[in-house]
Scaffold this active site. Structure first.
Site, PDB file in Angstrom:
ATOM      1  N   LYS A 178      36.190  -6.132  -2.313  1.00  0.00           N
ATOM      2  CA  LYS A 178      35.201  -5.177  -2.836  1.00  0.00           C
ATOM      3  C   LYS A 178      35.874  -4.227  -3.812  1.00  0.00           C
ATOM      4  O   LYS A 178      36.730  -3.422  -3.421  1.00  0.00           O
ATOM      5  CB  LYS A 178      34.593  -4.347  -1.700  1.00  0.00           C
ATOM      6  CG  LYS A 178      33.453  -3.462  -2.201  1.00  0.00           C
ATOM      7  CD  LYS A 178      33.132  -2.309  -1.277  1.00  0.00           C
ATOM      8  CE  LYS A 178      33.518  -0.968  -1.823  1.00  0.00           C
ATOM      9  NZ  LYS A 178      33.036  -0.585  -3.142  1.00  0.00           N
ATOM     10  N   GLY A 236      40.328   5.897   4.385  1.00  0.00           N
ATOM     11  CA  GLY A 236      41.288   5.100   5.158  1.00  0.00           C
ATOM     12  C   GLY A 236      41.141   5.346   6.649  1.00  0.00           C
ATOM     13  O   GLY A 236      41.157   4.403   7.459  1.00  0.00           O
ATOM     14  N   GLU A 253      46.783   1.851   2.055  1.00  0.00           N
ATOM     15  CA  GLU A 253      47.621   2.529   1.058  1.00  0.00           C
ATOM     16  C   GLU A 253      46.795   3.691   0.562  1.00  0.00           C
ATOM     17  O   GLU A 253      45.786   3.494  -0.117  1.00  0.00           O
ATOM     18  CB  GLU A 253      47.997   1.535  -0.047  1.00  0.00           C
ATOM     19  CG  GLU A 253      49.152   2.021  -0.885  1.00  0.00           C
ATOM     20  CD  GLU A 253      48.689   2.758  -2.109  1.00  0.00           C
ATOM     21  OE1 GLU A 253      48.608   4.016  -2.038  1.00  0.00           O
ATOM     22  OE2 GLU A 253      48.394   2.102  -3.122  1.00  0.00           O
ATOM     23  N   CYS A 287      48.202   7.215  -7.258  1.00  0.00           N
ATOM     24  CA  CYS A 287      48.453   7.715  -5.900  1.00  0.00           C
ATOM     25  C   CYS A 287      49.868   8.269  -5.731  1.00  0.00           C
ATOM     26  O   CYS A 287      50.070   9.230  -5.014  1.00  0.00           O
ATOM     27  CB  CYS A 287      48.156   6.629  -4.875  1.00  0.00           C
ATOM     28  SG  CYS A 287      48.892   5.052  -5.282  1.00  0.00           S
ATOM     29  N   GLU A 386      45.546  16.142  -2.625  1.00  0.00           N
ATOM     30  CA  GLU A 386      45.599  15.202  -3.745  1.00  0.00           C
ATOM     31  C   GLU A 386      44.496  15.564  -4.745  1.00  0.00           C
ATOM     32  O   GLU A 386      43.321  15.617  -4.391  1.00  0.00           O
ATOM     33  CB  GLU A 386      45.394  13.780  -3.223  1.00  0.00           C
ATOM     34  CG  GLU A 386      45.570  12.748  -4.309  1.00  0.00           C
ATOM     35  CD  GLU A 386      45.574  11.328  -3.762  1.00  0.00           C
ATOM     36  OE1 GLU A 386      44.590  10.942  -3.115  1.00  0.00           O
ATOM     37  OE2 GLU A 386      46.552  10.610  -4.013  1.00  0.00           O
TER      38      GLU A 386
HETATM   39  P1  NDP Z   1      37.446   6.339  -2.016  1.00  0.00           P
HETATM   40  O1  NDP Z   1      38.544   6.291  -1.046  1.00  0.00           O
HETATM   41  O2  NDP Z   1      36.121   6.830  -1.592  1.00  0.00           O
HETATM   42  O3  NDP Z   1      37.179   4.877  -2.659  1.00  0.00           O
HETATM   43  C1  NDP Z   1      38.052   3.799  -2.597  1.00  0.00           C
HETATM   44  C2  NDP Z   1      37.303   2.533  -2.228  1.00  0.00           C
HETATM   45  O4  NDP Z   1      36.758   2.657  -0.917  1.00  0.00           O
HETATM   46  C3  NDP Z   1      36.125   2.215  -3.141  1.00  0.00           C
HETATM   47  O5  NDP Z   1      36.017   0.819  -3.294  1.00  0.00           O
HETATM   48  C4  NDP Z   1      34.951   2.754  -2.337  1.00  0.00           C
HETATM   49  O6  NDP Z   1      33.717   2.179  -2.662  1.00  0.00           O
HETATM   50  C5  NDP Z   1      35.363   2.373  -0.937  1.00  0.00           C
HETATM   51  N1  NDP Z   1      34.684   3.120   0.119  1.00  0.00           N
HETATM   52  C6  NDP Z   1      34.130   4.355   0.047  1.00  0.00           C
HETATM   53  N2  NDP Z   1      33.596   4.702   1.243  1.00  0.00           N
HETATM   54  C7  NDP Z   1      33.813   3.664   2.080  1.00  0.00           C
HETATM   55  C8  NDP Z   1      33.501   3.411   3.438  1.00  0.00           C
HETATM   56  N3  NDP Z   1      32.852   4.302   4.188  1.00  0.00           N
HETATM   57  N4  NDP Z   1      33.875   2.235   3.991  1.00  0.00           N
HETATM   58  C9  NDP Z   1      34.531   1.322   3.264  1.00  0.00           C
HETATM   59  N5  NDP Z   1      34.850   1.487   1.954  1.00  0.00           N
HETATM   60  C10 NDP Z   1      34.507   2.659   1.370  1.00  0.00           C
HETATM   61  O7  NDP Z   1      37.925   7.155  -3.255  1.00  0.00           O
HETATM   62  P2  NDP Z   1      37.004   8.016  -4.269  1.00  0.00           P
HETATM   63  O8  NDP Z   1      36.564   7.106  -5.312  1.00  0.00           O
HETATM   64  O9  NDP Z   1      35.934   8.737  -3.558  1.00  0.00           O
HETATM   65  O10 NDP Z   1      38.046   9.080  -4.793  1.00  0.00           O
HETATM   66  C11 NDP Z   1      38.208  10.299  -4.049  1.00  0.00           C
HETATM   67  C12 NDP Z   1      39.646  10.675  -3.958  1.00  0.00           C
HETATM   68  O11 NDP Z   1      40.359   9.646  -3.303  1.00  0.00           O
HETATM   69  C13 NDP Z   1      40.352  10.831  -5.286  1.00  0.00           C
HETATM   70  O12 NDP Z   1      40.135  12.090  -5.844  1.00  0.00           O
HETATM   71  C14 NDP Z   1      41.773  10.626  -4.881  1.00  0.00           C
HETATM   72  O13 NDP Z   1      42.287  11.804  -4.358  1.00  0.00           O
HETATM   73  C15 NDP Z   1      41.686   9.595  -3.772  1.00  0.00           C
HETATM   74  N6  NDP Z   1      41.976   8.230  -4.269  1.00  0.00           N
HETATM   75  C16 NDP Z   1      43.183   7.703  -3.974  1.00  0.00           C
HETATM   76  C17 NDP Z   1      43.518   6.466  -4.459  1.00  0.00           C
HETATM   77  C18 NDP Z   1      44.832   5.841  -4.164  1.00  0.00           C
HETATM   78  O14 NDP Z   1      45.246   4.929  -4.869  1.00  0.00           O
HETATM   79  N7  NDP Z   1      45.526   6.243  -3.121  1.00  0.00           N
HETATM   80  C19 NDP Z   1      42.631   5.711  -5.337  1.00  0.00           C
HETATM   81  C20 NDP Z   1      41.344   6.338  -5.551  1.00  0.00           C
HETATM   82  C21 NDP Z   1      41.061   7.555  -5.030  1.00  0.00           C
HETATM   83  P3  NDP Z   1      32.717   2.891  -3.717  1.00  0.00           P
HETATM   84  O15 NDP Z   1      33.418   2.866  -4.999  1.00  0.00           O
HETATM   85  O16 NDP Z   1      31.547   2.016  -3.672  1.00  0.00           O
HETATM   86  O17 NDP Z   1      32.482   4.277  -3.201  1.00  0.00           O
END
Ligand code: NDP
Length: 497
Positions: A178, A236, A253, A287, A386
């Protein structure tokens, strides 16, 4: 406008009810592609296709060499479509075409290439002759888990897809991936490339759709044996909870707030550029970004001046222009989050010495200027949370011990760096930093050859290299005993007279 369906069982499929969503180019704020939005039923269909392909053995029963060759063909096909993939990545996520061409496309191809090498070098079966507890032959097998799920974020949509798909299929699994809802396009393109390179139908499936529906179905579906997630620590945690219902193997991660420690004997000019590269690359949406720069008190002002001077070499502009080195943030929501953190930094008493606002010359797009905060202490929100934007917190320290203590005073433990002309001294510090990766005199140097992942709340498990392959395998022990009369089975004596 380009259109994409769901990629299920080797075919493009419409979502249930024909639901679609536009994906927005963050540089123009205009839609550029239309993508099918999966429902829970669509995910169930994808998982069923993955299970069918796994059970049939069409992929897992291929030899290591056959699978490695297909992985190499995927890498080659990615490079053949490099221009198209780079343009899609830049339009979908707002990264620059420069980064997409030099980092994302080769990085994605390189991951498939490297897992072909790791697979060839791996032992699928090892045999040990033993006399204890009884004479026996012992076969240790590394087997695929079954159906794996990958959930990836929007910051590196294509590379992150490769970090999940390549090890999963190298090990012989099937996968349902996904992508993030705001950046689904390149993962879908990679699935199509996998098919054309020889991956059988049903082995690689990609379904875009909302996390709360598509992601949660993957985290709870009983036919999914492993889930690998990259994204926020908050989500996570939720995935770990959901996956516990069916005891899935989990790799996480997550977020970071990585320390970038400048020692007093560092080459200050290089370290200042390294500190900028460590935080402002890809608008800070990485990240492992080194968002806390720790500088000796006596060099603090000089070092910040060097960073301010160096930041003038960053060019904000049209993402499709090769000379642009900084694009917009991924979305309006992310722009709001970053602006909120700048306000928080100011209200907590830190001094914004560069940026803190949007570039005046960019009339459209979610752009934000490189931002430096001085006078930060490690307890402030901008030093603990973050931000995922181009915002760096400059923290002064007095002794090396204090720098190490500040570096480790974080709930995160993903990355970090130490800068010094004395590599042994830097190594001494690196060994004391509680993070999954530490660079010395460098930043962001991630290689598919070496493990990546986090200590503490930055994650569980490691991706990449042989460690990453092992995360997609079950280990089986087969004990082959002697076929002898029962009275020669000495341990039977524990039960029988
Ligand atoms: P999320 O953690 O929400 O999104 C990452 C992925 O998880 C997306 O594919 C998202 O889908 C999916 N997701 C969201 N909610 C759920 C759930 N309940 N169950 C399963 N999968 C889910 O990151 P955000 O886009 O909201 O970003 C918010 C913050 O997260 C950023 O500001 C940053 O701090 C951090 N982040 C960290 C990353 C890293 O590499 N460590 C990468 C991205 C964000 P969908 O897109 O459909 O919501």
């Amino acid at each position: 406008m380009k259109e994409f369906g769901l990629f299920i069982n080797g075919k493009w499929e419409a979502a249930e009810g024909g639901k679609t969503a536009d994906t927005i180019n963050p540089a123009t704020e205009a839609p550029w592609a239309k993508v099918a939005v999966a429902s829970r039923n669509d995910v169930k269909k994808a998982v069923a296709a993955a299970k069918k392909s796994f059970d049939s053995g069409v992929w897992r029963k291929k030899s290591k060499e056959e699978r490695a060759k297909v992985l190499e063909s995927i890498a080659a096909a990615i490079m053949e479509r490099a221009e198209e993939l780079a343009a899609a990545e830049a339009r979908d996520g707002g990264g620059t075409i420069r980064k997409a061409s030099f980092m994302d496309v080769p990085g994605t191809a390189g991951t498939f290439q490297e897992f072909a090498r790791v697979l060839r070098a791996s032992e699928e079966e090892q045999v040990f002759e033993e006399t204890v507890p009884v004479p026996s032959k012992n076969i240790i097998r590394a087997e695929p888990i079954g159906v794996c799920a990958g959930i990836v974020p929007w910051n590196f949509p294509m590379i992150m897809a490769s970090w999940k798909i390549a090890p999963a299929i190298a090990a012989g699994n099937s996968i349902v991936l996904k992508p993030a809802s705001v950046t689904p396009v390149t993962a879908l393109m990679i699935a199509d490339i996998c098919k054309s390179a020889g991956v059988p139908d049903g082995v690689v499936n990609v379904v875009s759709g909302p996390g709360a529906e598509v992601g949660e179905e993957l985290a709870t579906n009983a036919d999914v044996g492993k889930i690998a997630f990259t994204g926020s620590t908050e989500v996570g945690r939720r995935i770990m909870q959901l996956a516990s219902g069916t005891i899935k193997k989990v790799t996480l991660e997550l977020g970071g707030k990585s320390p970038n420690i400048i020692l007093d004997d560092a080459d200050l000019d290089t370290a200042a550029m390294g500190a900028l590269f460590g935080t402002f690359m890809h608008q800070g949406q990485i990240c492992e970004s080194g968002t806390r720069v720790l500088v000796p008190q006596k060099l603090y002002d000089t070092f910040i001046d060097k960073m301010i001077a160096g930041s003038k070499r960053i060019t904000i502009g049209d993402t499709m222009d090769m000379m642009t080195t900084m694009g917009p943030l991924v979305s309006a929501a992310q722009l709001k989050t970053v602006g909120g953190y700048v306000d928080a930094g100011k209200s907590e008493g830190a001094e914004c010495v560069l940026g803190g606002d949007r570039p005046a010359n960019m009339k459209k797009g979610y752009y934000f200027n490189p931002t430096i905060f001085a006078g930060v202490n490690n307890k402030m929100r901008i030093a603990q949370e973050e931000i995922f934007g181009p915002v760096v917190a400059m923290i002064p320290y007095k002794t090396e011990e204090e720098a190490i203590s500040i570096a480790n005073d974080s709930m995160y433990g993903l990355g970090g760096a130490v800068w010094s002309k004395n590599k042994d001294r830097a190594l001494g510090v690196a060994r004391q930093i509680q993070t999954g990766t530490v660079w010395i005199n460098d930043y962001h140097m991630i290689s598919p050859r070496f493990p990546f992942g986090g200590y503490k709340q930055s994650g569980v498990g490691r991706e990449l290299g042989p460690w990453g392959l092992a995360a997609y395998q079950e280990i089986k022990h087969i004990h082959v005993g002697e076929s002898v009369p029962a009275d020669q089975k000495i341990y039977f004596g524990a039960l029988f007279n």
